[in-house]
Design a protein around this motif. Structure first.
Motif, PDB file in Angstrom:
ATOM      1  N   ALA A 208       0.860  -1.182   0.000  1.00  0.00           N
ATOM      2  CA  ALA A 208       0.000   0.000   0.000  1.00  0.00           C
ATOM      3  C   ALA A 208       0.890   1.223   0.000  1.00  0.00           C
ATOM      4  O   ALA A 208       2.061   1.144   0.384  1.00  0.00           O
ATOM      5  CB  ALA A 208      -0.894   0.007   1.238  1.00  0.00           C
ATOM      6  N   ARG A 209       0.333   2.329  -0.454  1.00  0.00           N
ATOM      7  CA  ARG A 209       1.050   3.601  -0.293  1.00  0.00           C
ATOM      8  C   ARG A 209       1.053   3.944   1.188  1.00  0.00           C
ATOM      9  O   ARG A 209       0.007   3.967   1.819  1.00  0.00           O
ATOM     10  CB  ARG A 209       0.379   4.702  -1.091  1.00  0.00           C
ATOM     11  CG  ARG A 209       0.648   4.581  -2.567  1.00  0.00           C
ATOM     12  CD  ARG A 209       0.003   5.709  -3.346  1.00  0.00           C
ATOM     13  NE  ARG A 209       0.253   5.547  -4.759  1.00  0.00           N
ATOM     14  CZ  ARG A 209       1.309   6.065  -5.398  1.00  0.00           C
ATOM     15  NH1 ARG A 209       2.170   6.812  -4.741  1.00  0.00           N
ATOM     16  NH2 ARG A 209       1.489   5.857  -6.687  1.00  0.00           N
ATOM     17  N   GLY A 219      -2.405   5.676   7.203  1.00  0.00           N
ATOM     18  CA  GLY A 219      -2.591   5.971   5.788  1.00  0.00           C
ATOM     19  C   GLY A 219      -2.784   4.720   4.942  1.00  0.00           C
ATOM     20  O   GLY A 219      -3.359   4.780   3.863  1.00  0.00           O
ATOM     21  N   CYS A 220      -2.327   3.567   5.429  1.00  0.00           N
ATOM     22  CA  CYS A 220      -2.290   2.362   4.596  1.00  0.00           C
ATOM     23  C   CYS A 220      -3.296   1.305   5.039  1.00  0.00           C
ATOM     24  O   CYS A 220      -3.171   0.148   4.650  1.00  0.00           O
ATOM     25  CB  CYS A 220      -0.878   1.779   4.581  1.00  0.00           C
ATOM     26  SG  CYS A 220      -0.320   1.187   6.196  1.00  0.00           S
ATOM     27  N   THR A 221      -4.275   1.676   5.862  1.00  0.00           N
ATOM     28  CA  THR A 221      -5.183   0.655   6.397  1.00  0.00           C
ATOM     29  C   THR A 221      -6.100   0.093   5.327  1.00  0.00           C
ATOM     30  O   THR A 221      -6.529   0.799   4.413  1.00  0.00           O
ATOM     31  CB  THR A 221      -6.052   1.190   7.541  1.00  0.00           C
ATOM     32  OG1 THR A 221      -6.753   2.326   7.065  1.00  0.00           O
ATOM     33  CG2 THR A 221      -5.234   1.552   8.742  1.00  0.00           C
ATOM     34  N   ILE A 222      -6.381  -1.194   5.448  1.00  0.00           N
ATOM     35  CA  ILE A 222      -7.327  -1.858   4.545  1.00  0.00           C
ATOM     36  C   ILE A 222      -8.320  -2.658   5.394  1.00  0.00           C
ATOM     37  O   ILE A 222      -7.992  -3.091   6.506  1.00  0.00           O
ATOM     38  CB  ILE A 222      -6.627  -2.778   3.520  1.00  0.00           C
ATOM     39  CG1 ILE A 222      -5.760  -3.825   4.227  1.00  0.00           C
ATOM     40  CG2 ILE A 222      -5.791  -1.968   2.541  1.00  0.00           C
ATOM     41  CD1 ILE A 222      -5.217  -4.894   3.279  1.00  0.00           C
ATOM     42  N   TYR A 228     -10.316  -2.905  10.444  1.00  0.00           N
ATOM     43  CA  TYR A 228      -9.288  -2.296   9.618  1.00  0.00           C
ATOM     44  C   TYR A 228      -7.908  -2.638  10.159  1.00  0.00           C
ATOM     45  O   TYR A 228      -7.683  -2.606  11.361  1.00  0.00           O
ATOM     46  CB  TYR A 228      -9.489  -0.768   9.592  1.00  0.00           C
ATOM     47  CG  TYR A 228     -10.325  -0.318   8.430  1.00  0.00           C
ATOM     48  CD1 TYR A 228     -11.561  -0.890   8.189  1.00  0.00           C
ATOM     49  CD2 TYR A 228      -9.869   0.670   7.568  1.00  0.00           C
ATOM     50  CE1 TYR A 228     -12.330  -0.484   7.118  1.00  0.00           C
ATOM     51  CE2 TYR A 228     -10.634   1.084   6.495  1.00  0.00           C
ATOM     52  CZ  TYR A 228     -11.859   0.502   6.270  1.00  0.00           C
ATOM     53  OH  TYR A 228     -12.608   0.901   5.209  1.00  0.00           O
ATOM     54  N   ARG A 230      -3.553  -2.034   9.555  1.00  0.00           N
ATOM     55  CA  ARG A 230      -2.511  -1.236   8.915  1.00  0.00           C
ATOM     56  C   ARG A 230      -1.580  -2.188   8.172  1.00  0.00           C
ATOM     57  O   ARG A 230      -0.982  -3.086   8.797  1.00  0.00           O
ATOM     58  CB  ARG A 230      -1.730  -0.462   9.982  1.00  0.00           C
ATOM     59  CG  ARG A 230      -2.588   0.514  10.760  1.00  0.00           C
ATOM     60  CD  ARG A 230      -1.928   0.949  12.047  1.00  0.00           C
ATOM     61  NE  ARG A 230      -1.795  -0.155  12.976  1.00  0.00           N
ATOM     62  CZ  ARG A 230      -1.296  -0.052  14.203  1.00  0.00           C
ATOM     63  NH1 ARG A 230      -0.875   1.108  14.646  1.00  0.00           N
ATOM     64  NH2 ARG A 230      -1.200  -1.098  14.979  1.00  0.00           N
TER      65      ARG A 230
ATOM     66  N   GLN B  57      -8.444   3.282  -0.166  1.00  0.00           N
ATOM     67  CA  GLN B  57      -7.050   3.412  -0.630  1.00  0.00           C
ATOM     68  C   GLN B  57      -7.030   3.856  -2.090  1.00  0.00           C
ATOM     69  O   GLN B  57      -7.941   3.493  -2.830  1.00  0.00           O
ATOM     70  CB  GLN B  57      -6.342   2.065  -0.488  1.00  0.00           C
ATOM     71  CG  GLN B  57      -6.061   1.652   0.937  1.00  0.00           C
ATOM     72  CD  GLN B  57      -4.993   2.490   1.572  1.00  0.00           C
ATOM     73  OE1 GLN B  57      -4.162   3.083   0.896  1.00  0.00           O
ATOM     74  NE2 GLN B  57      -5.034   2.589   2.876  1.00  0.00           N
ATOM     75  N   PRO B  58      -5.983   4.556  -2.538  1.00  0.00           N
ATOM     76  CA  PRO B  58      -4.902   5.088  -1.694  1.00  0.00           C
ATOM     77  C   PRO B  58      -5.289   6.386  -0.987  1.00  0.00           C
ATOM     78  O   PRO B  58      -6.064   7.172  -1.504  1.00  0.00           O
ATOM     79  CB  PRO B  58      -3.764   5.323  -2.691  1.00  0.00           C
ATOM     80  CG  PRO B  58      -4.344   5.253  -4.059  1.00  0.00           C
ATOM     81  CD  PRO B  58      -5.725   4.727  -3.978  1.00  0.00           C
ATOM     82  N   ARG B  59      -4.677   6.560   0.177  1.00  0.00           N
ATOM     83  CA  ARG B  59      -4.945   7.732   1.013  1.00  0.00           C
ATOM     84  C   ARG B  59      -3.760   8.691   1.063  1.00  0.00           C
ATOM     85  O   ARG B  59      -3.868   9.754   1.676  1.00  0.00           O
ATOM     86  CB  ARG B  59      -5.211   7.280   2.447  1.00  0.00           C
ATOM     87  CG  ARG B  59      -6.411   6.388   2.639  1.00  0.00           C
ATOM     88  CD  ARG B  59      -6.442   5.883   4.084  1.00  0.00           C
ATOM     89  NE  ARG B  59      -7.689   5.215   4.393  1.00  0.00           N
ATOM     90  CZ  ARG B  59      -8.003   4.782   5.613  1.00  0.00           C
ATOM     91  NH1 ARG B  59      -7.156   4.959   6.604  1.00  0.00           N
ATOM     92  NH2 ARG B  59      -9.157   4.191   5.829  1.00  0.00           N
ATOM     93  N   ASN B  69      -2.585  13.732   2.419  1.00  0.00           N
ATOM     94  CA  ASN B  69      -3.281  12.594   3.005  1.00  0.00           C
ATOM     95  C   ASN B  69      -4.771  12.807   2.958  1.00  0.00           C
ATOM     96  O   ASN B  69      -5.261  13.933   3.044  1.00  0.00           O
ATOM     97  CB  ASN B  69      -2.811  12.335   4.439  1.00  0.00           C
ATOM     98  CG  ASN B  69      -3.620  13.108   5.455  1.00  0.00           C
ATOM     99  OD1 ASN B  69      -4.695  12.657   5.867  1.00  0.00           O
ATOM    100  ND2 ASN B  69      -3.141  14.271   5.834  1.00  0.00           N
TER     101      ASN B  69
END
Lengths: 245, 304
Positions: A208-209, A219-222, A228, A230, B57-59, B69
């Motif tokens: 992930a970014r 920022g990368c959580t799915i 959720y 990270r 995503q993407p964030r 962000n």
């Protein structure tokens, strides 16, 4: 995790836009194959999270695909350049959970952590079955390295120019006795593998970014079945039963 | 020996350094790396009434000198924060913590403040008014002086704790918003939140962030933040927490000279998890260079 200085020792082209970069420095924070480093490259604000291919007491090996300006700079850095690095990030593959008949599957640049995983399994007395997928023979890399480890190796290419014509899913299906997978590769590949009925469980490495790489910025959580997660801190390896697509 | 302590609306901080909301979680990840008791305080992850999963995503995207962000206020909700995070904060940090809250209605803001009123370790409530108001057609509370004043009044009625309004820079006149908050009873203001931005992916020809827009932060926004702190300092008497692109002890001094009483550090923590530690270690030398025995003497110094 620790914050260390890594020094570029070498970079060599393996195929097309794929390079092997060797760094030297303190590797004490790296405990599991499948973890990653987050490299501060000169002139870029965010670090570059790169999967660890292999490591020993004082060196880290990365396989890097040029995906943008940052990775382009990284593979062309001269020997001796020092990089501020967050080392030993993420959870990593745990092959002790993989039972008697695992299969290791790497697609494209995703084969990087599979190599370090295979080497550690071999050291633990297991001969890993490794399936690698590439677009074409000209894109293939690291086959000799896997063979040198003594792995049983299966190869597929999309155009049939090397190994079986098809995808890594076809390789896995050709070995129906294999019920546990450890894998890293592009998302569509992971998704196709995840759907194979022969697999009872497995470990899938995601990307992930990332903002920070150590769990702070989310920022990368799915989404997963357990809420959720990270990718950087709770992953990058997720287990089959928790993955949602 | 330089005195680094500052007083924020009656709350004593051992130094002016506060990791900014959204870059420090609830302290857990950093407490694994260093003793976070060296911090003046920290502003916890923006918390809303209900759990929020955040944006797809993407964030995250990068830019020269910073990042964008669009996390989307992912948080476990105020009740879970009080139940699960507050007891852990007490274990890893002994000072007053700043509780950052979000809201989509006046009642949500007020309810969050009521729930925090009895949480002893919360020294200051920082009210993020950059959320869209669900009752006013999605217009941001923070982009209209009258709406900002309404939120201020609502939260002041709901808590005895000092309330700092966190202001968005995406407005024509941030000083007018700050003045409206002061007139409505705010104990302080915190600025700036992120600047609205966008990147386009040249491969897909689509916005790089799934949410399309994202908040810009990092060193590139520092001069914008300094200018806005300067403008707000001219307009209000309440203390200002300066925030935006701060990466070094020198940046902290600059922000304080512009008018800040304390300084939040955001994106720098993501690049270097030890950023706040390094800044705090370097502050005494910067104060000595500037000839001040008390760091608080710097506040507003550039206006004299």
């Amino acid at each position: 995790m620790n914050k260390v200085t890594y020094t570029i020792r070498s970079s060599r082209q393996l195929a097309g836009d794929i390079f092997e970069v060797i760094l030297e420095g303190d590797t004490s924070a790296i405990t599991m194959p499948g973890q990653f480093v987050n490299l501060d490259l000169p002139g870029f604000f965010l670090r570059r999270p790169i999967s660890i291919c292999d490591w020993d007491e004082s060196t880290v090996k990365l396989l890097v695909k040029i995906a943008g300006k940052g990775t382009d700079m990284l593979v062309h850095l001269k020997s001796g350049v020092e990089l501020d690095t967050l080392s030993g990030l993420g959870n990593g593959f745990d092959f002790t959970l993989a039972g008697e008949h695992p299969i290791l599957v790497g697609g494209g640049i995703g084969i990087a952590p599979i190599y370090g995983l295979a080497r550690r399994m071999k050291a633990a007395g297991i001969t890993p079955l490794v399936a690698l997928g590439f677009r074409s023979a000209k894109d293939a890399f690291y086959l000799e390295e896997f063979k040198a480890l003594g792995c049983e190796l299966l190869v597929a290419t999309e155009d049939g120019s090397m190994g079986m014509k098809g995808f890594v899913t076809d390789l896995v299906k050709s070995r129906p006795e294999r019920d546990y997978i450890l894998t890293c590769g592009p998302l569509p590949m992971l998704k196709a593998l995840h759907a194979l009925p022969q697999l009872t469980d497995g470990q899938f490495s995601f990307e992930a970014r990332m903002g920070c790489g150590f769990g702070a910025c989310v920022g990368c959580t799915i989404p997963t079945k357990d809420g959720y997660k990270r990718v950087c801190k709770d992953g990058p390896i997720l287990y089959k039963e928790e993955i949602v697509w | 020996m330089v005195n680094l302590s500052v007083n924020l609306a009656g709350v004593e901080l051992k130094n002016p350094i506060i990791p900014a909301s959204g870059t420090f979680g609830f302290g857990r990840e950093y407490a694994e790396l260093y003793d976070i008791n060296i911090l003046g305080s920290f502003s916890w992850k923006g918390t809303t009434a209900d759990m929020r999963l955040g944006n797809p995503q993407p964030r995250i995207a990068e830019m020269a000198g910073g990042m964008l962000n669009a996390v989307g206020l992912q948080n476990p909700g105020i009740d879970a924060v009080i139940r699960d995070e507050v007891p852990n904060i007490a274990k890893i940090f002994s000072g007053p913590v700043i509780a950052n809250i979000g809201g989509f209605s006046l009642e949500e803001y007020a309810e969050n403040c009521r729930k925090l009123n009895d949480v002893e370790q919360v020294g200051i409530i920082e009210v993020n008014i950059s959320c869209p108001n669900v009752h006013a057609g999605g217009k941001n509370f923070g982009s209209d002086p009258a709406l900002a004043a309404q939120v201020t009044e609502a939260v002041k009625k709901a808590t005895n704790k000092p309330v700092f309004m966190k202001l968005t820079p995406n407005v024509t006149d941030i000083a007018a918003i700050a003045k409206a908050c002061e007139d409505a009873g705010a104990d302080g203001v915190c600025l700036i939140n992120t600047l609205l931005g966008m990147r386009i992916n040249l491969n897909t020809k689509k916005p790089l962030i799934a949410n399309r827009t994202g908040g810009v932060s990092g060193p590139a926004v520092f001069p914008v933040a300094v200018r806005m702190v300067w403008d707000v300092y001219e307009a209000v008497k309440i203390p200002i927490i300066g925030c935006g692109g701060v990466s070094s002890a020198e940046d902290v001094a600059e922000m304080m000279l512009a008018g800040a009483t304390a300084v939040e550090v955001g994106a720098a923590n993501l690049k270097d998890p030890y950023a706040c530690k390094t800044i705090i270690e370097n502050l005494p030398a910067v104060c000595e260079r500037l000839g001040v025995a008390n760091i608080s003497e710097l506040t507003g110094g550039a206006h004299k």
